[in-house]
Design a protein around this motif. Structure first.
Motif, PDB file in Angstrom:
ATOM      1  N   ALA A 461      53.640 -43.325 -33.142  1.00 22.73           N
ATOM      2  CA  ALA A 461      52.784 -42.311 -32.527  1.00 22.73           C
ATOM      3  C   ALA A 461      51.449 -42.187 -33.220  1.00 22.73           C
ATOM      4  N   GLY A 462      51.273 -42.949 -34.320  1.00 23.83           N
ATOM      5  CA  GLY A 462      50.026 -42.884 -35.067  1.00 23.83           C
ATOM      6  C   GLY A 462      49.919 -41.691 -35.974  1.00 23.83           C
ATOM      7  N   GLY A 463      51.081 -41.102 -36.355  1.00 19.24           N
ATOM      8  CA  GLY A 463      51.067 -39.910 -37.189  1.00 19.24           C
ATOM      9  C   GLY A 463      51.651 -40.164 -38.550  1.00 19.24           C
ATOM     10  N   GLY A 464      51.855 -39.092 -39.319  1.00 19.09           N
ATOM     11  CA  GLY A 464      52.394 -39.181 -40.665  1.00 19.09           C
ATOM     12  C   GLY A 464      53.834 -38.765 -40.717  1.00 19.09           C
ATOM     13  N   SER A 465      54.337 -38.501 -41.939  1.00 23.05           N
ATOM     14  CA  SER A 465      55.752 -38.198 -42.119  1.00 23.05           C
ATOM     15  C   SER A 465      56.136 -36.887 -41.459  1.00 23.05           C
ATOM     16  N   GLY A 466      55.241 -35.889 -41.506  1.00 25.64           N
ATOM     17  CA  GLY A 466      55.549 -34.628 -40.845  1.00 25.64           C
ATOM     18  C   GLY A 466      55.724 -34.820 -39.353  1.00 25.64           C
ATOM     19  N   ASP A 467      54.852 -35.627 -38.754  1.00 23.48           N
ATOM     20  CA  ASP A 467      54.980 -35.929 -37.335  1.00 23.48           C
ATOM     21  C   ASP A 467      56.288 -36.641 -37.048  1.00 23.48           C
ATOM     22  N   SER A 468      56.712 -37.508 -37.949  1.00 26.59           N
ATOM     23  CA  SER A 468      57.952 -38.249 -37.763  1.00 26.59           C
ATOM     24  C   SER A 468      59.139 -37.310 -37.645  1.00 26.59           C
ATOM     25  N   ASP A 469      59.222 -36.320 -38.526  1.00 28.27           N
ATOM     26  CA  ASP A 469      60.358 -35.413 -38.499  1.00 28.27           C
ATOM     27  C   ASP A 469      60.334 -34.553 -37.240  1.00 28.27           C
ATOM     28  N   ASP A 470      59.159 -34.114 -36.829  1.00 26.53           N
ATOM     29  CA  ASP A 470      59.054 -33.368 -35.576  1.00 26.53           C
ATOM     30  C   ASP A 470      59.500 -34.241 -34.403  1.00 26.53           C
ATOM     31  N   LEU A 471      59.035 -35.484 -34.397  1.00 24.52           N
ATOM     32  CA  LEU A 471      59.413 -36.384 -33.313  1.00 24.52           C
ATOM     33  C   LEU A 471      60.914 -36.648 -33.296  1.00 24.52           C
ATOM     34  N   ALA A 472      61.522 -36.758 -34.469  1.00 22.57           N
ATOM     35  CA  ALA A 472      62.968 -36.969 -34.530  1.00 22.57           C
ATOM     36  C   ALA A 472      63.705 -35.817 -33.857  1.00 22.57           C
ATOM     37  N   HIS A 473      63.265 -34.582 -34.113  1.00 21.52           N
ATOM     38  CA  HIS A 473      63.931 -33.434 -33.492  1.00 21.52           C
ATOM     39  C   HIS A 473      63.581 -33.320 -32.010  1.00 21.52           C
ATOM     40  N   LEU A 474      62.412 -33.801 -31.615  1.00 19.43           N
ATOM     41  CA  LEU A 474      62.089 -33.856 -30.193  1.00 19.43           C
ATOM     42  C   LEU A 474      63.036 -34.827 -29.483  1.00 19.43           C
ATOM     43  N   VAL A 475      63.281 -35.982 -30.112  1.00 22.07           N
ATOM     44  CA  VAL A 475      64.226 -36.952 -29.547  1.00 22.07           C
ATOM     45  C   VAL A 475      65.609 -36.332 -29.433  1.00 22.07           C
ATOM     46  N   THR A 518      52.496 -29.959 -26.726  1.00 25.34           N
ATOM     47  CA  THR A 518      52.593 -28.921 -25.707  1.00 25.34           C
ATOM     48  C   THR A 518      53.529 -27.811 -26.157  1.00 25.34           C
ATOM     49  N   PRO A 519      53.342 -26.592 -25.648  1.00 22.99           N
ATOM     50  CA  PRO A 519      54.219 -25.480 -26.040  1.00 22.99           C
ATOM     51  C   PRO A 519      55.691 -25.746 -25.751  1.00 22.99           C
ATOM     52  N   ALA A 520      55.990 -26.359 -24.614  1.00 22.16           N
ATOM     53  CA  ALA A 520      57.393 -26.619 -24.290  1.00 22.16           C
ATOM     54  C   ALA A 520      58.014 -27.595 -25.285  1.00 22.16           C
ATOM     55  N   ALA A 521      57.268 -28.629 -25.673  1.00 20.80           N
ATOM     56  CA  ALA A 521      57.791 -29.587 -26.647  1.00 20.80           C
ATOM     57  C   ALA A 521      57.964 -28.938 -28.011  1.00 20.80           C
ATOM     58  N   ARG A 522      57.021 -28.074 -28.403  1.00 14.87           N
ATOM     59  CA  ARG A 522      57.161 -27.380 -29.687  1.00 14.87           C
ATOM     60  C   ARG A 522      58.413 -26.506 -29.680  1.00 14.87           C
ATOM     61  N   GLU A 523      58.730 -25.923 -28.537  1.00 20.63           N
ATOM     62  CA  GLU A 523      59.944 -25.111 -28.454  1.00 20.63           C
ATOM     63  C   GLU A 523      61.191 -25.992 -28.556  1.00 20.63           C
ATOM     64  N   ILE A 524      61.158 -27.165 -27.939  1.00 18.49           N
ATOM     65  CA  ILE A 524      62.288 -28.099 -28.080  1.00 18.49           C
ATOM     66  C   ILE A 524      62.499 -28.442 -29.552  1.00 18.49           C
ATOM     67  N   ILE A 525      61.415 -28.748 -30.253  1.00 22.04           N
ATOM     68  CA  ILE A 525      61.506 -29.117 -31.671  1.00 22.04           C
ATOM     69  C   ILE A 525      62.067 -27.951 -32.483  1.00 22.04           C
ATOM     70  N   ARG A 526      61.579 -26.753 -32.215  1.00 20.63           N
ATOM     71  CA  ARG A 526      62.045 -25.575 -32.974  1.00 20.63           C
ATOM     72  C   ARG A 526      63.549 -25.350 -32.787  1.00 20.63           C
ATOM     73  N   ARG A 548      63.869 -28.495 -19.610  1.00 19.17           N
ATOM     74  CA  ARG A 548      63.543 -28.458 -18.178  1.00 19.17           C
ATOM     75  C   ARG A 548      62.079 -28.082 -17.953  1.00 19.17           C
ATOM     76  N   VAL A 549      61.600 -27.111 -18.702  1.00 21.00           N
ATOM     77  CA  VAL A 549      60.191 -26.715 -18.563  1.00 21.00           C
ATOM     78  C   VAL A 549      59.272 -27.874 -18.936  1.00 21.00           C
ATOM     79  N   ALA A 550      59.602 -28.579 -19.995  1.00 23.32           N
ATOM     80  CA  ALA A 550      58.757 -29.678 -20.460  1.00 23.32           C
ATOM     81  C   ALA A 550      58.592 -30.761 -19.407  1.00 23.32           C
TER      82      ALA A 550
END
Length: 555
Positions: A461-475, A518-526, A548-550
């Motif tokens: 995604a072109g990001g750093g380690s923090g982005d990686s962990d967020d992306l892992a929880h998004l997955v 996006t807000p919906a994705a941030r909520e998924i991650i949280r 579903r919202v996302a």
């Protein structure tokens, strides 16, 4: 027929009810068949079913099994039934000689055929990749059918969704107008563990097969206009009650239904055939599904396959030697050194959300702990050497390994040891429900699971380690949701018995992900982070709504 002979020949004879169903569907597409061919006729069940509908037709059949040929001749007096290998005989038959080719090709896999036979058939029929005998049988049919003649094909439903089935999908798309596809799933119509499908298609002759083929290279599997001609219906077992009924009637009805047959309930879905390029699965399409898929595509930021490599776990090809939960019971002189015994995650250790606990088993992993794969020197590990030498005859017999320039005591599919240290998403190969989790223990992943390096997600995604962990929880949030399971069923669709799904690379790579900003994705991650930390099932409705919202699926 003995079991070993049946396996070698791929002989799973067609049940009478299924034969009659296929014959009826074929007869709907042809006006008074004159000549009917079954290139793998077995005991003649398919030809007999056609004879009930067209008793005055001429019937021709071939089979390798002499006993089956004798039975077929007795059932069909006057028919031409011969013993022989149709992959050799077929090219000697005159072109355009048949009105109908109806066939249940032998269920013989590449590994049973052997490398030489598979290579011969690939070269002869212009096939590529892994093949089975369905491919050459379909490849020969267009030449033998007259233009407008009908192919009635009964085969494994694997061709609908797998990469190995792309040959068959391409042949059918190029040379035929597909009229009907029935995915019979886990209906268990055969005694053997076969998940069958039925295809009825009309020979397009020298045309381009103007049924539902998408000739625009930009098209994708959502293009429902291309599938308007072909009926697609599927049946899979479900829990719960359903009215008694006829499975074949339900498959040819105008609407979805549940039906109980032989004390088992099946969900029957009816629609049209949607397909794009041959490397994409064939799937069932309805207007509602297409609207959902369009909304998902519009809101997809990346697919999982865009971000990172999805790897299968290790494959030793000698699990009893390399994998055990009893290493401590070995005599000390033959107990491998601790640095070579690594914790091993298997499908039994993986559940959705929560990090795996300590693995039950450990694997003897004969590689140095380096960024590159480097095999250990057994002289420096005398206890491991003593243990491996006890099994040397078995390990050295893996000639494919030594032929590849590898040591006799290596495992067949390893990975660079340092890759295991980073956090990784792990999920089972086969599971009824999605079971994606993040492992941070550094354990090795077994071949009954797949895994994704979390740092690679951020790099993709072109990001750093923090982005990686967020992306892992998004997955995790998307993959473990009801949306993720439904996306799999509607777009990938490779289901086994009892609702089990195959979570393999080609399907998981297609999982859509919303824009993490996006807000919906941030909520998924949280919520996914909370679910990974606590077993509170009350969080699941929040997660489901956020997903579903996302993707524009909210009520």
């Amino acid at each position: 027929m003995p079991t070993d002979t049946r396996k070698r020949l791929g002989a799973h004879y067609t049940p009478a009810g299924l034969a009659r169903f296929l014959a009826r569907r074929v007869a709907r597409q042809v006006d008074g068949p004159v000549r009917v061919l079954d290139p793998a006729c077995g005991d003649g069940e398919l030809l007999a079913a056609m004879a009930e509908l067209a008793p005055d037709a001429e019937f021709v059949g071939f089979d390798l099994d002499a006993d089956a040929v004798a039975v077929a001749r007795e059932r069909l007096p006057g028919a031409r039934i011969e013993q022989g290998d149709f992959t050799e005989i077929g090219e000697t038959l005159p072109a355009a000689a048949f009105d109908v080719v109806i066939t249940n090709p032998p269920y013989v896999r590449t590994q049973v055929l052997g490398g030489a036979a598979a290579a011969r058939l690939s070269a002869k029929f212009g096939l590529r990749g892994r093949i089975d005998l369905t491919h050459p049988f379909v490849a020969m049919a267009p030449r033998l059918l007259r233009p407008g003649g009908v192919l009635g094909l009964l085969c494994s439903n694997r061709f609908l969704t797998t990469r190995a089935g792309a040959n068959v999908r391409e042949l059918l798309g190029d040379r035929f107008a597909v009229r009907e596809v029935f995915d019979l799933g886990d209906t268990r119509l055969f005694d053997a563990a076969v998940l069958p499908a039925v295809v009825v298609a009309v020979n397009a002759g020298d045309s381009d097969g103007a049924d539902s083929r998408c000739d625009d290279s930009r098209c994708d599997d959502s293009n429902s206009a291309q599938s308007a001609v072909a009926l697609f219906a599927s049946a899979y077992q479900v829990d719960g009650d359903a009215p008694n009924g006829d499975l074949f009637d339900a498959l040819t009805a105008d609407a979805d239904s549940n039906v109980r047959v032989n004390n088992r309930a099946f969900a029957v879905s009816v629609g049209t055939l949607a397909r794009g390029t041959p490397d994409q699965p064939w799937r069932l399409s309805t207007p509602d599904r297409e609207r959902r898929h369009l909304a998902v595509r519009e809101r997809t930021w990346r697919t999982l396959g865009d971000l990172a490599r999805i790897r299968v776990g290790i494959k030793t090809t000698a699990d009893p030697v390399f994998i055990s939960d009893q290493w401590d019971r070995l005599p000390p002189a033959r107990r491998p050194e601790p640095e070579l015994l690594r914790p091993l995650l298997t499908h039994e250790d993986v559940c959705a959300w929560r990090p795996p606990g300590p693995p039950r088993a450990r694997v003897l992993y004969p590689y140095l702990d380096l960024p590159r794969r480097a095999v250990v020197d057994l002289a420096n590990h005398p206890r491991a050497a003593a243990y491996l030498n006890l099994h040397r005859e078995r390990l050295a017999s893996r000639h494919y390994l030594t032929a590849a320039g590898r040591e006799w005591f290596e495992i067949w599919v390893p990975h660079r040891p340092t890759l295991w240290r980073a956090p990784k998403i792990v999920f089972p190969d086969i599971s009824p429900e999605p079971r994606f989790t993040v492992d941070r223990s550094g354990a090795v992943v077994n071949g009954d699971c797949y895994w994704i390096s979390v740092p690679e997600l951020g790099a993709g995604a072109g990001g750093g380690s923090g982005d990686s962990d967020d992306l892992a929880h998004l997955v995790l949030g998307v993959a473990n949701s009801e949306f993720g399971a439904r996306f799999y069923d509607e777009v990938c669709g490779n289901r086994l018995y009892a609702g089990r799904r195959r979570w393999i690379t080609q399907y998981v790579a297609r999982l859509p992900l919303p824009d993490p900003a996006t807000p919906a994705a941030r909520e998924i991650i949280r919520v996914a982070r909370l679910l990974a930390e606590t077993p509170d099932q009350g969080l699941l409705p929040h997660l489901e709504r956020a997903v579903r919202v996302a993707f524009g699926q909210a009520d």
